[in-house]
Design a protein around this motif. Structure first.
Motif, mmCIF file in Angstrom:
data_model
loop_
_atom_site.group_PDB
_atom_site.id
_atom_site.type_symbol
_atom_site.label_atom_id
_atom_site.label_comp_id
_atom_site.label_asym_id
_atom_site.label_seq_id
_atom_site.Cartn_x
_atom_site.Cartn_y
_atom_site.Cartn_z
ATOM 1 N N PRO A 1 0.785 -1.229 0.000
ATOM 2 C CA PRO A 1 0.000 0.000 0.000
ATOM 3 C C PRO A 1 0.823 1.288 0.000
ATOM 4 C CG PRO A 1 -0.136 -1.107 2.141
ATOM 5 C CD PRO A 1 0.583 -2.034 1.215
ATOM 6 N N MET A 2 2.074 1.229 0.529
ATOM 7 C CA MET A 2 2.859 2.475 0.613
ATOM 8 C C MET A 2 3.536 2.797 -0.708
ATOM 9 S SD MET A 2 3.455 -0.037 2.815
ATOM 10 C CE MET A 2 5.168 -0.498 2.640
ATOM 11 N N LEU A 3 3.597 1.826 -1.601
ATOM 12 C CA LEU A 3 4.276 2.054 -2.875
ATOM 13 C C LEU A 3 3.265 2.426 -3.947
ATOM 14 C CD1 LEU A 3 6.745 -0.991 -3.027
ATOM 15 C CD2 LEU A 3 7.092 1.267 -2.016
ATOM 16 N N THR A 4 3.715 3.190 -4.945
ATOM 17 C CA THR A 4 2.846 3.471 -6.091
ATOM 18 C C THR A 4 2.698 2.190 -6.909
ATOM 19 O OG1 THR A 4 4.656 4.026 -7.565
ATOM 20 C CG2 THR A 4 3.719 5.841 -6.248
ATOM 21 N N ALA A 5 1.745 2.233 -7.842
ATOM 22 C CA ALA A 5 1.536 1.088 -8.734
ATOM 23 C C ALA A 5 2.828 0.777 -9.486
ATOM 24 C CB ALA A 5 0.398 1.393 -9.698
ATOM 25 N N GLY A 6 3.476 1.824 -10.011
ATOM 26 C CA GLY A 6 4.722 1.635 -10.767
ATOM 27 C C GLY A 6 5.815 1.011 -9.912
ATOM 28 N N GLU A 7 5.919 1.452 -8.658
ATOM 29 C CA GLU A 7 6.935 0.879 -7.757
ATOM 30 C C GLU A 7 6.604 -0.579 -7.425
ATOM 31 O OE1 GLU A 7 8.028 5.147 -5.597
ATOM 32 O OE2 GLU A 7 6.562 3.806 -4.678
ATOM 33 N N ASN A 8 5.313 -0.873 -7.295
ATOM 34 C CA ASN A 8 4.910 -2.264 -7.068
ATOM 35 C C ASN A 8 5.348 -3.159 -8.227
ATOM 36 O OD1 ASN A 8 3.085 -3.294 -4.717
ATOM 37 N ND2 ASN A 8 2.466 -1.159 -4.999
ATOM 38 N N VAL A 9 5.175 -2.659 -9.456
ATOM 39 C CA VAL A 9 5.534 -3.456 -10.644
ATOM 40 C C VAL A 9 7.034 -3.748 -10.655
ATOM 41 C CG1 VAL A 9 5.689 -3.435 -13.167
ATOM 42 C CG2 VAL A 9 3.592 -2.634 -12.045
ATOM 43 N N MET A 10 7.856 -2.761 -10.279
ATOM 44 C CA MET A 10 9.313 -2.931 -10.350
ATOM 45 C C MET A 10 9.889 -3.687 -9.146
ATOM 46 S SD MET A 10 9.623 -1.647 -13.201
ATOM 47 C CE MET A 10 11.240 -1.196 -13.804
ATOM 48 N N LEU A 11 9.080 -3.842 -8.099
ATOM 49 C CA LEU A 11 9.582 -4.408 -6.843
ATOM 50 C C LEU A 11 10.298 -5.761 -6.993
ATOM 51 C CD1 LEU A 11 9.683 -3.889 -3.767
ATOM 52 C CD2 LEU A 11 7.535 -5.170 -3.590
ATOM 53 N N PRO A 12 9.727 -6.718 -7.754
ATOM 54 C CA PRO A 12 10.412 -8.016 -7.844
ATOM 55 C C PRO A 12 11.829 -7.908 -8.406
ATOM 56 C CG PRO A 12 8.181 -8.205 -8.694
ATOM 57 C CD PRO A 12 8.436 -6.740 -8.466
ATOM 58 N N LEU A 13 12.045 -6.947 -9.303
ATOM 59 C CA LEU A 13 13.392 -6.769 -9.863
ATOM 60 C C LEU A 13 14.327 -6.250 -8.784
ATOM 61 C CD1 LEU A 13 12.540 -5.050 -13.266
ATOM 62 C CD2 LEU A 13 13.211 -7.427 -12.883
ATOM 63 N N GLU A 14 13.848 -5.284 -8.009
ATOM 64 C CA GLU A 14 14.705 -4.690 -6.982
ATOM 65 C C GLU A 14 14.993 -5.691 -5.873
ATOM 66 O OE1 GLU A 14 13.551 -0.755 -6.062
ATOM 67 O OE2 GLU A 14 13.419 -0.277 -8.192
ATOM 68 N N LEU A 15 13.971 -6.462 -5.480
ATOM 69 C CA LEU A 15 14.182 -7.470 -4.437
ATOM 70 C C LEU A 15 15.191 -8.498 -4.906
ATOM 71 C CD1 LEU A 15 10.571 -8.160 -3.124
ATOM 72 C CD2 LEU A 15 12.426 -6.981 -1.940
ATOM 73 N N GLY A 16 15.140 -8.825 -6.203
ATOM 74 C CA GLY A 16 16.043 -9.841 -6.742
ATOM 75 C C GLY A 16 17.416 -9.285 -7.046
ATOM 76 N N GLY A 17 17.626 -8.000 -6.759
ATOM 77 C CA GLY A 17 18.927 -7.387 -7.007
ATOM 78 C C GLY A 17 19.239 -7.250 -8.489
ATOM 79 N N ARG A 18 18.192 -7.260 -9.334
ATOM 80 C CA ARG A 18 18.455 -7.117 -10.768
ATOM 81 C C ARG A 18 18.514 -5.642 -11.133
ATOM 82 N NH1 ARG A 18 14.798 -11.613 -13.853
ATOM 83 N NH2 ARG A 18 14.514 -12.989 -12.067
ATOM 84 N N ARG A 19 19.288 -5.343 -12.136
ATOM 85 C CA ARG A 19 19.407 -3.951 -12.580
ATOM 86 C C ARG A 19 18.102 -3.487 -13.190
ATOM 87 N NH1 ARG A 19 23.906 -3.421 -16.053
ATOM 88 N NH2 ARG A 19 22.647 -1.871 -17.133
ATOM 89 N N VAL A 20 17.631 -2.323 -12.746
ATOM 90 C CA VAL A 20 16.459 -1.737 -13.373
ATOM 91 C C VAL A 20 16.976 -0.829 -14.483
ATOM 92 C CG1 VAL A 20 14.396 -0.341 -13.019
ATOM 93 C CG2 VAL A 20 15.136 -1.916 -11.238
#
Ligand code: ATP
Ligand code: MG
Length: 239
Positions: free
Chosen positions: A114-133
């Motif tokens: 809930p604290m993240l925007t929709a766009g941040e939610n979409v990118m979250l799995p990449l960031e959690l996985g340490g992948r380059r955005v």
């Protein structure tokens, strides 16, 4: 159209043709009088690169089966194998990493942060996985948002989105990493028929063109018709 889960991979089939399998899977919730047998010895092989629909009455164990196959919930008995790995052999940390690398999940209840925007939610799995955005990842996110019709809503928080929009953001989030194995629990439950058809077409293409294995729970015959196979559950078993 009807799929016999144990015959699709019998005979000459090799391990390589099966994306995931369940053997004699049981799941019991509660104890004593409150005991519920959600899974009662489920056997299933999910053929790689196919789109599989799971149907069945409410309470028959569909979500429980998906959660166990995805390593989100621990079965009471039996084994789950994904990409040749027995999930029961992994400790919590290893399982988390394994899930991030192989599995995407669209929850029946979305589970957007809930604290993240929709766009941040979409990118979250990449960031959690340490992948380059990088640019490619951003392009992919834009492409998914376009297909799913939420491009204009990416700056908003989930609470500011309709149920259907939250669902579409949850689908984009599950697809951003292009997982080998994608589980979607009633992904079209809150969508109008046009968006629903687009989502289903995209899921089918993910299987056909990208070789992803897609498993979808649905109550809708029209939605199940997009799948290569339909599996029916009743009382915690595949029938
Ligand atoms: N955390 C839990 N604690 C206790 N019982 C549970 C829990 N989760 C599920 N159950 C029970 O397990 C059974 C199977 O539930 P499940 O959610 O897998 O069904 P489903 O087929 O996905 O149903 P629906 O179509 O309504 O989503 C049901 O009887 C349900 O009440
Ligand atoms: Mg369910």
């Amino acid at each position: 159209m009807t799929y016999s889960p144990m015959t699709a991979t019998s005979g000459q089939a090799t391990q390589g043709t099966v994306a995931a399998s369940a053997r004699n899977l049981t799941k019991t919730y509660g104890q004593g009088d409150a005991e519920v047998h959600a899974l009662r010895g489920t056997d299933l092989d999910l053929p790689r690169g196919r789109f599989i629909a799971i149907m069945g009455p409410s309470g028959s164990g569909k979500s429980t089966l998906m959660h166990c196959l995805a390593g989100l919930d621990q079965p009471s008995g039996g084994t789950v194998t994904v990409a040749g790995t027995d999930l029961g052999s992994l400790d919590d940390d290893a399982l988390t990493v394994f899930r991030r690398e192989h599995i995407g999940f669209v929850f029946q209840s979305f589970n957007l942060l809930p604290m993240l925007t929709a766009g941040e939610n979409v990118m979250l799995p990449l960031e959690l996985g340490g992948r380059r955005v990088d640019d490619a990842a951003r392009e992919r996110a834009d492409m998914l948002a376009d297909i799913l019709g939420v491009a204009g809503r990416l700056g908003h928080r989930p609470a500011e989105l309709s149920g259907g929009q939250q669902q579409r953001v949850a689908i984009a989030r599950a697809l951003i990493t292009q997982p080998d194995l994608l589980f979607a629990d009633e992904p079209t439950g809150n969508l109008d028929s046009t968006t629903s058809a687009e989502v289903l077409d995209h899921l089918r293409r993910s299987a056909r063109e990208l070789g992803q294995t897609v498993v979808m729970v649905t109550h809708e015959r029209d939605a199940a018709a997009y799948a290569d196979y339909v599996v029916t559950m009743q009382d915690g078993r595949i029938v």
